[in-house]
Design an enzyme around this catalytic site. Structure first.
Site, mmCIF file in Angstrom:
data_model
loop_
_atom_site.group_PDB
_atom_site.id
_atom_site.type_symbol
_atom_site.label_atom_id
_atom_site.label_comp_id
_atom_site.label_asym_id
_atom_site.label_seq_id
_atom_site.Cartn_x
_atom_site.Cartn_y
_atom_site.Cartn_z
ATOM 1 N N ARG A 39 119.092 127.654 -50.088
ATOM 2 C CA ARG A 39 118.821 126.269 -49.254
ATOM 3 C C ARG A 39 117.569 126.532 -48.804
ATOM 4 O O ARG A 39 116.746 125.295 -48.412
ATOM 5 C CB ARG A 39 119.909 126.491 -48.058
ATOM 6 C CG ARG A 39 120.982 125.834 -48.193
ATOM 7 C CD ARG A 39 121.935 125.723 -46.900
ATOM 8 N NE ARG A 39 122.404 127.241 -46.845
ATOM 9 C CZ ARG A 39 123.790 127.378 -46.827
ATOM 10 N NH1 ARG A 39 124.631 126.618 -46.830
ATOM 11 N NH2 ARG A 39 124.219 128.646 -46.558
ATOM 12 N N LYS A 51 132.660 140.307 -54.796
ATOM 13 C CA LYS A 51 133.662 140.462 -54.038
ATOM 14 C C LYS A 51 133.449 139.669 -52.722
ATOM 15 O O LYS A 51 131.910 139.703 -52.139
ATOM 16 C CB LYS A 51 134.348 141.489 -53.941
ATOM 17 C CG LYS A 51 133.448 142.593 -52.920
ATOM 18 C CD LYS A 51 134.320 143.711 -52.769
ATOM 19 C CE LYS A 51 134.418 144.336 -51.392
ATOM 20 N NZ LYS A 51 132.894 144.166 -50.528
ATOM 21 N N ASP A 107 132.250 144.452 -59.514
ATOM 22 C CA ASP A 107 132.759 145.391 -58.607
ATOM 23 C C ASP A 107 131.591 146.807 -58.690
ATOM 24 O O ASP A 107 131.714 147.349 -59.781
ATOM 25 C CB ASP A 107 134.142 146.058 -58.929
ATOM 26 C CG ASP A 107 134.682 146.924 -58.001
ATOM 27 O OD1 ASP A 107 134.089 147.816 -57.660
ATOM 28 O OD2 ASP A 107 135.921 146.728 -57.491
ATOM 29 N N HIS A 108 130.983 146.763 -57.682
ATOM 30 C CA HIS A 108 129.796 147.687 -57.931
ATOM 31 C C HIS A 108 130.184 149.129 -58.130
ATOM 32 O O HIS A 108 129.567 150.014 -58.763
ATOM 33 C CB HIS A 108 128.655 147.470 -56.909
ATOM 34 C CG HIS A 108 129.144 148.232 -55.647
ATOM 35 N ND1 HIS A 108 129.518 147.675 -54.678
ATOM 36 C CD2 HIS A 108 128.415 149.476 -55.129
ATOM 37 C CE1 HIS A 108 129.644 148.664 -53.609
ATOM 38 N NE2 HIS A 108 129.017 149.412 -53.785
ATOM 39 N N LYS A 166 129.082 152.505 -61.038
ATOM 40 C CA LYS A 166 128.642 153.811 -60.677
ATOM 41 C C LYS A 166 128.857 154.885 -62.034
ATOM 42 O O LYS A 166 129.876 154.902 -62.549
ATOM 43 C CB LYS A 166 129.386 154.240 -59.629
ATOM 44 C CG LYS A 166 129.117 153.615 -57.880
ATOM 45 C CD LYS A 166 129.720 154.354 -57.031
ATOM 46 C CE LYS A 166 129.586 153.365 -55.708
ATOM 47 N NZ LYS A 166 128.125 153.616 -54.937
ATOM 48 N N GLU A 185 132.437 156.695 -44.975
ATOM 49 C CA GLU A 185 130.943 156.186 -44.693
ATOM 50 C C GLU A 185 130.740 156.660 -43.359
ATOM 51 O O GLU A 185 131.536 156.293 -42.676
ATOM 52 C CB GLU A 185 131.191 154.773 -44.682
ATOM 53 C CG GLU A 185 131.236 154.135 -46.089
ATOM 54 C CD GLU A 185 130.964 152.756 -46.240
ATOM 55 O OE1 GLU A 185 129.853 152.053 -46.160
ATOM 56 O OE2 GLU A 185 132.109 152.022 -46.158
ATOM 57 N N ASP A 187 137.960 144.921 -48.068
ATOM 58 C CA ASP A 187 136.552 145.288 -48.063
ATOM 59 C C ASP A 187 136.499 146.628 -49.184
ATOM 60 O O ASP A 187 135.605 146.528 -50.075
ATOM 61 C CB ASP A 187 135.842 145.813 -46.857
ATOM 62 C CG ASP A 187 134.469 145.989 -47.059
ATOM 63 O OD1 ASP A 187 133.971 145.091 -47.657
ATOM 64 O OD2 ASP A 187 133.897 147.064 -46.499
ATOM 65 N N HIS A 196 137.241 148.151 -55.140
ATOM 66 C CA HIS A 196 136.583 149.255 -55.571
ATOM 67 C C HIS A 196 137.624 150.388 -55.773
ATOM 68 O O HIS A 196 137.626 151.162 -56.582
ATOM 69 C CB HIS A 196 135.617 149.920 -54.219
ATOM 70 C CG HIS A 196 134.579 148.967 -53.989
ATOM 71 N ND1 HIS A 196 134.216 148.005 -54.805
ATOM 72 C CD2 HIS A 196 133.990 148.769 -52.743
ATOM 73 C CE1 HIS A 196 133.165 147.143 -54.200
ATOM 74 N NE2 HIS A 196 133.002 147.547 -52.935
ATOM 75 N N LYS A 215 135.089 153.559 -41.919
ATOM 76 C CA LYS A 215 133.631 153.703 -41.241
ATOM 77 C C LYS A 215 133.305 154.309 -40.263
ATOM 78 O O LYS A 215 134.568 154.848 -39.522
ATOM 79 C CB LYS A 215 132.939 152.110 -41.003
ATOM 80 C CG LYS A 215 132.992 151.265 -42.374
ATOM 81 C CD LYS A 215 132.347 150.077 -42.080
ATOM 82 C CE LYS A 215 132.177 148.957 -43.262
ATOM 83 N NZ LYS A 215 131.295 149.597 -44.275
HETATM 84 C C1 BG6 Z 1 130.896 146.990 -50.135
HETATM 85 C C2 BG6 Z 1 131.403 146.953 -48.866
HETATM 86 O O1 BG6 Z 1 131.535 146.607 -51.179
HETATM 87 O O2 BG6 Z 1 130.757 148.596 -50.411
HETATM 88 C C3 BG6 Z 1 130.922 147.841 -47.814
HETATM 89 O O3 BG6 Z 1 131.483 145.655 -48.647
HETATM 90 C C4 BG6 Z 1 130.567 149.299 -48.034
HETATM 91 O O4 BG6 Z 1 131.450 147.661 -46.555
HETATM 92 C C5 BG6 Z 1 130.174 149.333 -49.544
HETATM 93 O O5 BG6 Z 1 129.731 149.756 -47.057
HETATM 94 C C6 BG6 Z 1 130.153 150.818 -50.097
HETATM 95 O O6 BG6 Z 1 129.365 150.897 -51.373
HETATM 96 P P1 BG6 Z 1 128.674 152.212 -51.620
HETATM 97 O O7 BG6 Z 1 128.133 152.007 -53.044
HETATM 98 O O8 BG6 Z 1 127.587 152.706 -50.413
HETATM 99 O O9 BG6 Z 1 129.632 153.304 -51.470
#
Ligand code: BG6
Length: 506
Positions: A47, A152, A181-182, A186, A220, A239, A244, A344
Site C-alpha cells: 500500500r 502461516k 513453514d519456516h 531449518k 523462547e 502460533d 511448526h 514465550k
Molecule cells: C513464528 C512465530 O512462526 O515462529 C513466533 O509466529 C515465534 O511467535 C517464531 O517466535 C519462532 O521461530 P524461531 O525460528 O525463532 O524458532
C-alpha cells in the site's frame, strides 16, 4: 539454476517487516551464491507509495543491517533488479495495473512469464489477493509457471482453514501453492530424516518396542515483543503447535518415504497427521495445559507480564505457553506418548526433540545419583544445532558405579559448511518448484482437525484453568502432570531464571 527458472519474484506486503528482515536478505544471499537465475527481477508491492529508487534504497539498508551477510560487494548489482508498485489490495483495478507492470518488466528484464507471488501480508488478505490475481489472469500458466506462497496462519480453526482452502483451490492448483513453514527450512529439521534413514542403528529402535516417550520442546526467552496485536488472535497453540511443532513431530514419527519426491515425503507426513488420536472434549483437561507469563524479575531486571505488553488486552486469556500429550495410533507408535511444549518467556531459547528410550529391564550395577538407564537421544534443532546421546558408563575405580555421559555432535564442527537460513532454503526451493518442505492442504486441515477441540474447550470451558507462570520459569508446574510416568519429567536444558516469580491460576 536452469534457464527456464528465470522469473519475477513479486512480494506483496513489501514495505513490511518480514520483507526487510528475512525475504530480501535471503534472496540476496542466494544471489551472492549464484543461486538465482541470471534473468531475475524482484517486484515489491504494497500500500505504501515508493518509487523504484526509494524502495531499492530501503532494501539496500535492510541487506546491510542483516548480520549474517558477509559479502556485500554485489549489493548494487542485486538492487538494480528490484522494482516497486503501489497497490490497493482489495481493488481489482490495481491488479490490472500490476499485470501491466509485469508485462513491461518482462522484456525489460528479459524474463518470461514465470512468476512467484509471495504474500507477506495480513492473513485476512489471503482470500482476496489470490482471487484478484486470478481475475486478471495472473494464475494462468500458458506463458510460464505461476506460484503462490503464503505464510502461516493458514486459517484460525478448522472452519476458517477449510474456507481458505476452498478460496485458494478455486483459482489455483495444489501444485501452484507453497505454504511456508519456516521450521521445515531449518537444516536440523531436515536432518531428522537423514539421521533416521541414512543410519542403520537408529531406525530399528525407533518404535513402541524401545521408545518410552517422545518429547518436543520449543522454548523462547523473548516475550511477544511488538506482536501483541497478532498474538492476541493466535496464542501459543495456533502460533507454534498447529504448524511448526506438529511438522517436527511428523518428521520424527513418519515412515520412510519411498523416495525423496515431494509427494512421497508429504504422503508420509499426512499419514502421521491422519493417525493422531483425537483429543476428546472431556480429555482436554488431562491432555493439554495452558499458561500465560506474568511479570517477574530475571537477574534483578523487571520483566513485564503478557497482559502489560503493547497491544494486549489487560484481561487477556490468551495462552503464551501450551503443553500437550497425544498419541499416534499406528503400528510403530501404538501406546507411546508424545509430549509437546512451547512457550514465550521461558528461561532460554531452545528447540529440541528428545527420544526417551525404555530403561533396561534389569539393573546390575550400583546407581550413581541422577543416573538413569533410560537412554536419551536429543536432537537439538536450535541453537547450537546437533545431536546428543546420553548413556551410562562405569565410573573409573573400584566397584561398578555407573554415571550418565554424553556423546555429542555439533553442526558447528562442520566448520567449512555454512548453515543457510530457513528462508534462504525455502525461497530457493520455491524457485525450483520443489514443494517437499511446504505444507500441503490436507496436512493443514488434519492439523486443525486435531487441535480444534482443544482450542474450543479452552475458549468455552470456564473450568479449564489458564495458569500464570513467572517470566523466566519453565512454564506452569501443572505441565508436569501431563507426563504419565511419575518417575519422568520434562527435560530442562537450563535452570529456572525467575528471581521472585509466583505461579497461580488466572
Ligand atoms: C513464528 C512465530 O512462526 O515462529 C513466533 O509466529 C515465534 O511467535 C517464531 O517466535 C519462532 O521461530 P524461531 O525460528 O525463532 O524458532
Amino acid at each position: 539454476m536452469k534457464e527456464n527458472d528465470s522469473h519475477i519474484y513479486v512480494i506483496f506486503g513489501a514495505s513490511g517487516d518480514l520483507t526487510k528482515r528475512k525475504l530480501v536478505p535471503a534472496l540476496y544471499s542466494l544471489f551472492v551464491q549464484d543461486l538465482l537465475p541470471e534473468k531475475f527481477a524482484l517486484l515489491g508491492v504494497s500500500r505504501s507509495v515508493y518509487t523504484d529508487v526509494e524502495f531499492r534504497k530501503a532494501m539496500k539498508t535492510a541487506i546491510r543491517e542483516f548480520k549474517e551477510i558477509e559479502d556485500i560487494t554485489k549489493i548494487d548489482d542485486f538492487v538494480s533488479k528490484i522494482y516497486y508498485e503501489p497497490i490497493k489490495f482489495d481493488d481489482v483495478s490495481s491488479y490490472v495495473l500490476l499485470k501491466n507492470r509485469l508485462d513491461l518488466l518482462r522484456p525489460d528484464c528479459n524474463v518470461c512469464g514465470n512468476t512467484i507471488f509471495y504474500l507477506s501480508t495480513p492473513p485476512s488478505l489471503y482470500g482476496i489477493i489470490p482471487t484478484h490475481l486470478a481475475a486478471v489472469g495472473l494464475n494462468n500458466q500458458d506463458d510460464g509457471w505461476k506460484r503462490l506462497i503464503i505464510e502461516k496462519p493458514f486459517g484460525y480453526d478448522l472452519k476458517s482453514a477449510t474456507k481458505l482452502k476452498d478460496q485458494l483451490l478455486k483459482h489455483w492448483t495444489e501444485e501452484q501453492l507453497f505454504r511456508i513453514d519456516h521450521y521445515l527450512g531449518k537444516e536440523t529439521v531436515q536432518n531428522l530424516l537423514v539421521t533416521r534413514f541414512s543410519n542403520g542403528i537408529f531406525e530399528p529402535l525407533w518404535n513402541r518396542n524401545y521408545v518410552h516417550h517422545v518429547e518436543i520442546t520449543s522454548a523462547e526467552s523473548l516475550g511477544v515483543e511488538k506482536r501483541g496485536g497478532y498474538y492476541e488472535t493466535s496464542g501459543a497453540l495456533r502460533d507454534m503447535v498447529q504448524n511448526h511443532l506438529l511438522q517436527v513431530a511428523a518428521f520424527t514419527a513418519m515412515e520412510s518415504p519411498s523416495s525423496l519426491e515431494p509427494t512421497a515425503i508429504r504422503n508420509e507426513i499426512l499419514k502421521v497427521f491422519q493417525s493422531l488420536r483425537p483429543i476428546r472434549k472431556q480429555d482436554v483437561k488431562t491432555h493439554a495445559i495452558r499458561g500465560q507469563y506474568l511479570a517477574s524479575h530475571i537477574k534483578k531486571e523487571a520483566i513485564p507480564g503478557y497482559r502489560e505488553e503493547e497491544g494486549v488486552d489487560p484481561h487477556s486469556m490468551t495462552e503464551t505457553f501450551a503443553a500437550l500429550k497425544f498419541y499416534i495410533d499406528n503400528w510403530r507408535w501404538g501406546g507411546v506418548p508424545f509430549y509437546i511444549r512451547t512457550g514465550k518467556r521461558l528461561p532460554t531459547r531452545v528447540t529440541e526433540v528428545v527420544i526417551h528410550f525404555k530403561a533396561t529391564p534389569h539393573f546390575l550395577f550400583s546407581q550413581n545419583e541422577g543416573h538413569s538407564t533410560a537412554n536419551q537421544l536429543v536432537i537439538r534443532i536450535q541453537p547450537d544445532e546437533g545431536i546428543l546421546l546420553k548413556f551410562g558408563m562405569k565410573i573409573p575405580g573400584a566397584g561398578f558405579e555407573v554415571q550418565n555421559v554424553n556423546m555429542d555432535f555439533h553442526y558447528s564442527d562442520l566448520s567449512h559448511q555454512r548453515i543457510p537460513s530457513a528462508y534462504e532454503r525455502l525461497l530457493y526451493d520455491s524457485i525450483k518448484g520443489d514443494s517437499t518442505l511446504f505444507a500441503r492442504t490436507e496436512e493443514v486441515i488434519e492439523a486443525w482437525k486435531f487441535l480444534t477441540p482443544v482450542l474450543e474447550a479452552w475458549k468455552n470451558d470456564k473450568d479449564i484453568p489458564l495458569y500464570g507462570y513467572p517470566s523466566g520459569s519453565w512454564g506452569p508446574e501443572k505441565a508436569d502432570d501431563l507426563i504419565e510416568d511419575k518417575d519422568v519429567t520434562w527435560r530442562y536444558p537450563c535452570k529456572n531464571l525467575s528471581d521472585d516469580g509466583i505461579y497461580c491460576e488466572l
